[in-house]
Design a protein around this motif. Structure first.
Motif, mmCIF file in Angstrom:
data_model
loop_
_atom_site.group_PDB
_atom_site.id
_atom_site.type_symbol
_atom_site.label_atom_id
_atom_site.label_comp_id
_atom_site.label_asym_id
_atom_site.label_seq_id
_atom_site.Cartn_x
_atom_site.Cartn_y
_atom_site.Cartn_z
ATOM 1 N N ILE A 63 0.853 -1.182 0.000
ATOM 2 C CA ILE A 63 0.000 0.000 0.000
ATOM 3 C C ILE A 63 0.892 1.236 0.000
ATOM 4 N N GLN A 64 0.528 2.225 -0.799
ATOM 5 C CA GLN A 64 1.299 3.472 -0.853
ATOM 6 C C GLN A 64 0.391 4.655 -0.567
ATOM 7 N N PHE A 65 0.837 5.523 0.351
ATOM 8 C CA PHE A 65 0.168 6.774 0.664
ATOM 9 C C PHE A 65 1.157 7.920 0.459
ATOM 10 N N THR A 66 0.629 9.093 0.087
ATOM 11 C CA THR A 66 1.457 10.288 -0.023
ATOM 12 C C THR A 66 0.866 11.392 0.844
ATOM 13 N N PRO A 67 1.638 11.922 1.798
ATOM 14 C CA PRO A 67 1.150 13.032 2.618
ATOM 15 C C PRO A 67 0.830 14.250 1.756
ATOM 16 N N SER A 68 -0.125 15.050 2.195
ATOM 17 C CA SER A 68 -0.518 16.246 1.444
ATOM 18 C C SER A 68 0.679 17.163 1.219
ATOM 19 N N GLY A 69 0.915 17.527 -0.030
ATOM 20 C CA GLY A 69 1.993 18.449 -0.361
ATOM 21 C C GLY A 69 3.374 17.836 -0.389
ATOM 22 N N LEU A 91 10.254 10.103 12.078
ATOM 23 C CA LEU A 91 9.773 10.440 10.742
ATOM 24 C C LEU A 91 9.179 11.842 10.801
ATOM 25 N N TYR A 92 9.733 12.758 10.026
ATOM 26 C CA TYR A 92 9.361 14.168 10.143
ATOM 27 C C TYR A 92 8.394 14.596 9.045
ATOM 28 N N LEU A 93 7.347 15.301 9.462
ATOM 29 C CA LEU A 93 6.399 15.923 8.548
ATOM 30 C C LEU A 93 6.528 17.438 8.745
ATOM 31 N N ILE A 94 6.892 18.156 7.703
ATOM 32 C CA ILE A 94 7.129 19.593 7.806
ATOM 33 C C ILE A 94 5.820 20.346 7.580
ATOM 34 N N VAL A 95 5.530 21.265 8.496
ATOM 35 C CA VAL A 95 4.309 22.071 8.393
ATOM 36 C C VAL A 95 4.682 23.544 8.563
ATOM 37 N N SER A 96 3.810 24.418 8.062
ATOM 38 C CA SER A 96 4.073 25.850 8.179
ATOM 39 C C SER A 96 3.404 26.461 9.402
ATOM 40 N N ASP A 97 2.462 25.721 10.013
ATOM 41 C CA ASP A 97 1.767 26.214 11.210
ATOM 42 C C ASP A 97 1.506 25.018 12.112
ATOM 43 N N ILE A 98 2.293 24.872 13.177
ATOM 44 C CA ILE A 98 2.211 23.703 14.042
ATOM 45 C C ILE A 98 0.849 23.611 14.727
ATOM 46 N N GLU A 99 0.297 24.728 15.121
ATOM 47 C CA GLU A 99 -0.988 24.727 15.818
ATOM 48 C C GLU A 99 -2.108 24.301 14.881
ATOM 49 N N ALA A 100 -2.122 24.846 13.673
ATOM 50 C CA ALA A 100 -3.169 24.511 12.710
ATOM 51 C C ALA A 100 -3.078 23.046 12.293
ATOM 52 N N TRP A 161 6.074 9.595 14.483
ATOM 53 C CA TRP A 161 6.071 10.750 13.592
ATOM 54 C C TRP A 161 6.201 12.036 14.393
ATOM 55 N N LEU A 162 6.836 13.031 13.794
ATOM 56 C CA LEU A 162 6.915 14.363 14.391
ATOM 57 C C LEU A 162 6.505 15.410 13.369
ATOM 58 N N LEU A 163 5.687 16.352 13.806
ATOM 59 C CA LEU A 163 5.460 17.560 13.023
ATOM 60 C C LEU A 163 6.567 18.538 13.380
ATOM 61 N N GLN A 164 7.138 19.185 12.393
ATOM 62 C CA GLN A 164 8.156 20.214 12.618
ATOM 63 C C GLN A 164 7.743 21.465 11.854
ATOM 64 N N GLU A 165 7.679 22.581 12.561
ATOM 65 C CA GLU A 165 7.258 23.833 11.927
ATOM 66 C C GLU A 165 8.445 24.533 11.275
ATOM 67 N N ILE A 166 8.322 24.780 9.973
ATOM 68 C CA ILE A 166 9.339 25.521 9.235
ATOM 69 C C ILE A 166 8.633 26.597 8.426
ATOM 70 N N THR A 167 8.985 27.838 8.683
ATOM 71 C CA THR A 167 8.420 28.952 7.924
ATOM 72 C C THR A 167 9.467 29.639 7.066
ATOM 73 N N SER A 168 10.728 29.527 7.439
ATOM 74 C CA SER A 168 11.814 30.131 6.680
ATOM 75 C C SER A 168 12.972 29.151 6.623
ATOM 76 N N ARG A 169 13.375 28.787 5.410
ATOM 77 C CA ARG A 169 14.437 27.803 5.240
ATOM 78 C C ARG A 169 15.815 28.404 5.461
ATOM 79 N N LEU A 170 16.726 27.579 5.923
ATOM 80 C CA LEU A 170 18.118 28.007 6.017
ATOM 81 C C LEU A 170 18.671 28.233 4.612
ATOM 82 N N PRO A 171 19.680 29.082 4.470
ATOM 83 C CA PRO A 171 20.208 29.404 3.135
ATOM 84 C C PRO A 171 20.610 28.160 2.352
ATOM 85 N N GLY A 172 20.238 28.165 1.066
ATOM 86 C CA GLY A 172 20.643 27.088 0.175
ATOM 87 C C GLY A 172 19.809 25.833 0.233
ATOM 88 N N ARG A 173 18.751 25.828 1.036
ATOM 89 C CA ARG A 173 17.989 24.588 1.215
ATOM 90 C C ARG A 173 17.017 24.295 0.085
#
Length: 230
Positions: A63-69, A91-100, A161-173
């Protein structure tokens, strides 16, 4: 992005920081589970896209699933991996708003921790390891810095799994890629640009008729980790 060549005659690695020989895109992560149908129900409940469910009718099912985005998918099934069920951790899932993001998972019936951040880089303690420490301090990062706010949950087998909030990437990412993974991420970026632009107009003391250009410049710089406009 640097490429790495290996000289079989000299037995040494040759690092070339100017060119990339070929793309290597991470597309699949294998999750070990004990009950395939139970795992399918759980990951479907997350709102992830179901890409495949193949069963040969005897000794193999995938079975294969793809997280949104996400550009990377997860697979699990029967005779897909020899790893012990529940052994996939960090296993990290990157989100732009941790609360939402947390609120949405709760709405979908997923048990998830409260937001937390690390205790100034402390790596000893009773909590599970995560980036920036093991001591979990309640609440999102007080300064709401990118990469520093987390929330965690597990699937029915205990895969972590962990949600990690990222709003601004480090240079070159992002290597020039200024696309957004979802409409939600784009909306959050627009809100951050609007708030920053409000501060910009307060500093100048006048409305900015060229605000679309300012927004665009701000969003591209934020996404690529460059210095933000003032």
């Amino acid at each position: 992005m640097a490429s790495l060549d290996y000289d079989v005659h000299a037995g040494v690695a040759n690092t070339d920081t100017t060119t990339t020989k070929f793309d290597t895109k991470l597309e699949i992560v294998v999750i070990p589970v004990s009950d395939v149908d139970r795992a399918k129900e759980f990951y479907g409940r997350l709102g992830w896209r179901l890409d495949a469910d193949y069963d040969n009718g005897s000794d193999f099912r995938v079975i294969q699933f793809t997280p949104s985005g996400s550009g990377c998918s997860v697979i699990f099934g029967k005779n897909v991996t020899g790893a012990a069920p529940g052994s996939a951790q960090g296993l990290y899932l990157i989100v732009s708003d941790i609360e939402a993001a947390r609120k949405e998972l709760l709405r979908r019936g997923v048990e998830i921790s409260l937001p937390f951040h690390g205790a100034n880089g402390v790596y000893t303690g009773a909590d599970e390891h995560f980036l920036f420490g093991t001591i979990r301090v309640a609440g999102a990062d007080p300064e709401r810095r990118s990469y520093r706010s987390f929330a965690s949950f597990k699937d029915p087998d205990g895969n972590g799994w962990l949600l990690q909030e990222i709003t601004s990437r480090l240079p070159g990412r992002v290597a020039g890629d200024t696309s957004y993974a979802s409409a939600t991420d784009l909306a959050q970026a627009l809100r951050r640009a609007a708030a920053a632009h409000g501060q910009h107009e307060a500093r100048t003391g006048q409305p900015d008729p060229n605000w679309p250009d300012w927004y665009a410049d701000y969003m591209v710089r934020e996404h690529s980790g460059e210095e933000l406009p003032q």
